[in-house]
Enzyme design. Structure first.
Site, PDB file in Angstrom:
ATOM      1  N   CYS A  78      13.319   6.661  33.534  1.00 47.16           N
ATOM      2  CA  CYS A  78      13.541   7.720  34.322  1.00 47.16           C
ATOM      3  C   CYS A  78      12.494   7.648  35.441  1.00 47.16           C
ATOM      4  O   CYS A  78      12.835   8.100  36.721  1.00 47.16           O
ATOM      5  CB  CYS A  78      13.179   9.272  33.649  1.00 47.16           C
TER       6      CYS A  78
ATOM      7  N   CYS B  55       0.887  -1.198   0.086  1.00 48.87           N
ATOM      8  CA  CYS B  55       0.003   0.139   0.161  1.00 48.87           C
ATOM      9  C   CYS B  55       0.721   1.254   0.085  1.00 48.87           C
ATOM     10  O   CYS B  55       0.598   2.185  -0.565  1.00 48.87           O
ATOM     11  CB  CYS B  55      -0.839  -0.022   1.366  1.00 48.87           C
ATOM     12  N   HIS B  56       2.198   1.312   0.915  1.00 49.86           N
ATOM     13  CA  HIS B  56       2.691   2.463   1.145  1.00 49.86           C
ATOM     14  C   HIS B  56       4.069   2.484   0.043  1.00 49.86           C
ATOM     15  O   HIS B  56       4.678   3.621  -0.007  1.00 49.86           O
ATOM     16  CB  HIS B  56       3.169   2.692   2.598  1.00 49.86           C
TER      17      HIS B  56
ATOM     18  N   ARG C 278      12.213   4.743  27.871  1.00 53.82           N
ATOM     19  CA  ARG C 278      13.103   5.701  28.676  1.00 53.82           C
ATOM     20  C   ARG C 278      12.212   6.435  29.689  1.00 53.82           C
ATOM     21  O   ARG C 278      12.663   6.764  30.863  1.00 53.82           O
ATOM     22  CB  ARG C 278      13.523   6.666  27.393  1.00 53.82           C
TER      23      ARG C 278
ATOM     24  N   CYS D 114       9.983  15.568  36.182  1.00 55.34           N
ATOM     25  CA  CYS D 114      10.920  15.654  34.839  1.00 55.34           C
ATOM     26  C   CYS D 114      11.602  16.887  34.937  1.00 55.34           C
ATOM     27  O   CYS D 114      12.868  16.895  34.624  1.00 55.34           O
ATOM     28  CB  CYS D 114      10.151  15.417  33.621  1.00 55.34           C
TER      29      CYS D 114
END
Lengths: 280, 156
Positions: free
Chosen positions: A241, A98-99, A237, A196
C-alpha cells in the site's frame, strides 16, 4: 497505485462479475469458520461500523474462503502443522515438545497478537514470538519474516484462533504503541500524498479504478492473495500500500509497522480472525 | 554539485536549470505557481495544451490516472472508472480553465485541504517520498496544460 491497479485489473477480470460486491450481512453468506464479518463500532471511533475485507471481494474470490479444501491458504496451514511437529535446532526440540497440541495451547494466541512482552519491555508480533522461541528455546536459526516457514507457521498458529474475536491489548504499556500506530495511519505519505485513512476510512465501499476499497482490516492475515499466488504477511501488505502511493515503505518487523499492526487490530475489534483469508 | 549532476541525469536539462535557480523561458516552476484564491490564471507553459494528448494522460495509470477516481463517459470504452471523486462529465461547464488548472496543480489549495486527490504539479507532497519520485512532480507543466485542454472539451 499503478502496480496495484494493473494487478487489480487482471484479477478483477479473472474473478468475474462485480454483481455481488458490497458488505454482506452476518448470517447470509460467511467465510468458513467465522460468524461475524460486520460489527458495530465502539463509540467515539472513526468508523460507523467495522467491516471485514471479506465483503469487498467478488463472489468467486469469496467462495474460495468458504471451503477449506478450496482455500489455497490451507497449503500453508498444513505445512505449518508439519513444522510444528518437526525437531529443529541444537536443543533437539520441536514446537510440540513444549506446546504440545496447538489446537489447545495456541487457541486464542493469534487473536491477541501483538502481545506485550514484559521481559523485553516491548510488544511482540507473532513472527517475533515464533523467532524468539526458535532462538531461545530451540537454539535454532531465526526464520525470515516472509519465508515459507514463517508464513506457514503464522498461518497455522493464527488458524487456531479462527472465529475468535480480535482481542489485542490496547491499554497499559501498549498505549503509546497504539498512539504511534494511529499517528502513522493518519500521516500522508508518498508522492501521491495520501494516508491510510484517505483510502480505508474516507473511501471504503467505493471503487478506486478496478479495486473495491475495504477498511483495510488485518483480521485475515496471513492472507492468501491471488495476486501474490501465495500467502503473505500483514507487513507485506503494508509495504504494498505504501509503494502504491509512491512512498518509501518501512521494513517488515520495524517498530513503525508493529505499531500500525497494533493500531489496526484495535481498530478492527469486533471482527473475528479469518486466517488464512483469501483476497484478490 | 554531485547532487545536481545526479538530478540532471535523471530529469534532464529542465531540472538542471531549476536547481540552478534559472527560470526556463515559458515554463513555470512548481514553486513559482501563483494561486489567486483557488485559481491559477497563467498557463504553465508557452505551448498551447494538446487535448488529444491530455485524453491519453487522463487514463494512463503512470500519469494522470484520473480514471482511478473519476467516472468519465467520454472514456466509456475504457474499463474500470473509479468512484472516489465526482464524475467529470461536463466539468468544463462547472469550472473555468483557471479553476481547473488550480485543481490539477494542487487540489489541496483549490478544493479542500482534506482531499485525497493528489497535487499533480507540486513537490512538497507527503513524507517519505520514494527515492525514484523525490523532488519530482507527478505530471510535467506541459502535461498539466494538455489535460486541462482535454477537460475543456468535457462540456454539458
Amino acid at each position: 497505485m499503478r502496480g496495484l491497479i494493473k494487478a487489480a485489473v487482471v484479477f478483477a477480470l479473472a474473478a468475474g462479475g462485480f454483481a455481488n460486491f458490497g458488505p454482506v450481512n452476518a448470517g447470509e453468506d460467511l467465510p468458513a469458520g467465522v460468524t461475524v464479518v460486520k460489527a458495530p463500532a465502539a463509540k467515539g471511533g472513526p468508523l460507523a461500523e467495522i467491516l471485514s475485507g471479506w465483503g469487498s471481494r467478488s463472489k468467486s474470490t469469496q467462495q474460495l474462503q468458504q471451503d477449506d479444501f478450496e482455500n489455497p491458504g490451507y497449503l500453508w496451514v498444513d505445512k505449518g502443522e508439519t513444522l510444528w511437529n518437526t525437531v529443529d535446532g541444537k536443543a533437539g526440540k520441536s514446537c510440540a515438545t513444549c506446546h504440545d497440541d496447538a489446537s489447545v495451547s495456541m487457541k486464542g494466541v493469534g487473536a491477541a497478537m501483538p502481545k506485550w512482552d514484559a521481559k523485553l519491555g516491548r510488544p511482540m508480533t507473532l513472527e517475533q514470538r515464533v523467532n524468539a522461541c526458535r532462538t531461545d528455546n530451540m537454539e535454532a536459526k531465526e526464520w525470515k519474516w516472509e519465508s515459507d516457514q514463517m508464513l506457514s507457521m503464522t498461518a497455522y498458529v493464527k488458524n487456531q484462533s479462527r472465529g475468535m474475536p480480535v482481542n489485542v491489548q490496547a491499554d497499559g504499556p501498549m498505549e503509546p504503541w497504539v498512539k504511534r500506530g494511529k499517528e502513522l495511519y493518519y500521516t500522508r505519505v508518498g508522492q501521491l500524498n495520501m494516508s491510510c485513512a484517505n483510502c480505508h476510512e474516507a473511501n471504503y465501499g467505493k471503487f478506486i479504478r478496478a479495486d473495491y476499497l475495504s477498511q483495510g482490516q488485518s483480521n485475515g492475515f496471513p492472507t492468501y492473495r491471488l495476486k501474490w499466488q501465495k500467502v503473505g504477511s500483514l507487513h507485506r501488505r503494508f509495504k504494498g500500500c505504501m509503494k502504491n502511493i509512491r512512498a518509501k515503505p518501512y521494513k517488515r518487523g520495524s517498530d513503525e509497522f508493529v505499531a500500525m499492526e497494533i493500531y489496526l487490530a484495535q481498530r478492527g475489534k469486533g471482527l473475528q480472525v479469518e486466517s488464512p483469508a483469501v483476497r484478490n | 554539485m554531485k547532487h545536481a549532476k545526479k538530478i540532471v541525469t535523471v530529469c534532464g536539462a529542465v531540472v538542471m536549470a531549476w536547481s540552478a535557480g534559472i527560470a526556463i523561458a515559458g515554463v513555470t516552476k512548481p514553486g513559482d505557481v501563483k494561486f489567486d484564491d483557488t485559481k491559477v490564471t497563467a498557463p504553465l507553459t508557452n505551448e498551447a495544451g494538446d487535448a488529444a494528448k491530455g485524453k491519453l494522460l487522463f487514463s494512463n495509470r503512470k500519469k494522470g490516472n484520473c480514471l482511478a477516481c473519476h467516472v468519465n463517459k467520454d472514456l466509456a470504452d475504457k474499463p474500470f472508472h473509479g468512484e472516489i471523486g465526482p464524475p467529470l462529465d461536463g466539468v468544463a461547464s462547472r469550472y473555468s480553465a483557471s479553476e481547473m488548472r488550480g485543481i490539477l496543480i494542487n487540489a489541496k489549495v483549490a478544493l479542500s485541504d482534506e482531499t485525497i486527490m493528489p497535487g499533480f504539479y507540486m513537490v512538497n507532497t507527503g513524507a517519505r517520498v520514494a527515492k525514484k519520485f523525490k523532488g519530482k512532480t507527478i505530471l510535467s507543466a506541459q502535461q498539466i496544460e494538455d489535460i486541462l485542454a482535454y477537460l475543456q472539451t468535457l462540456k454539458e
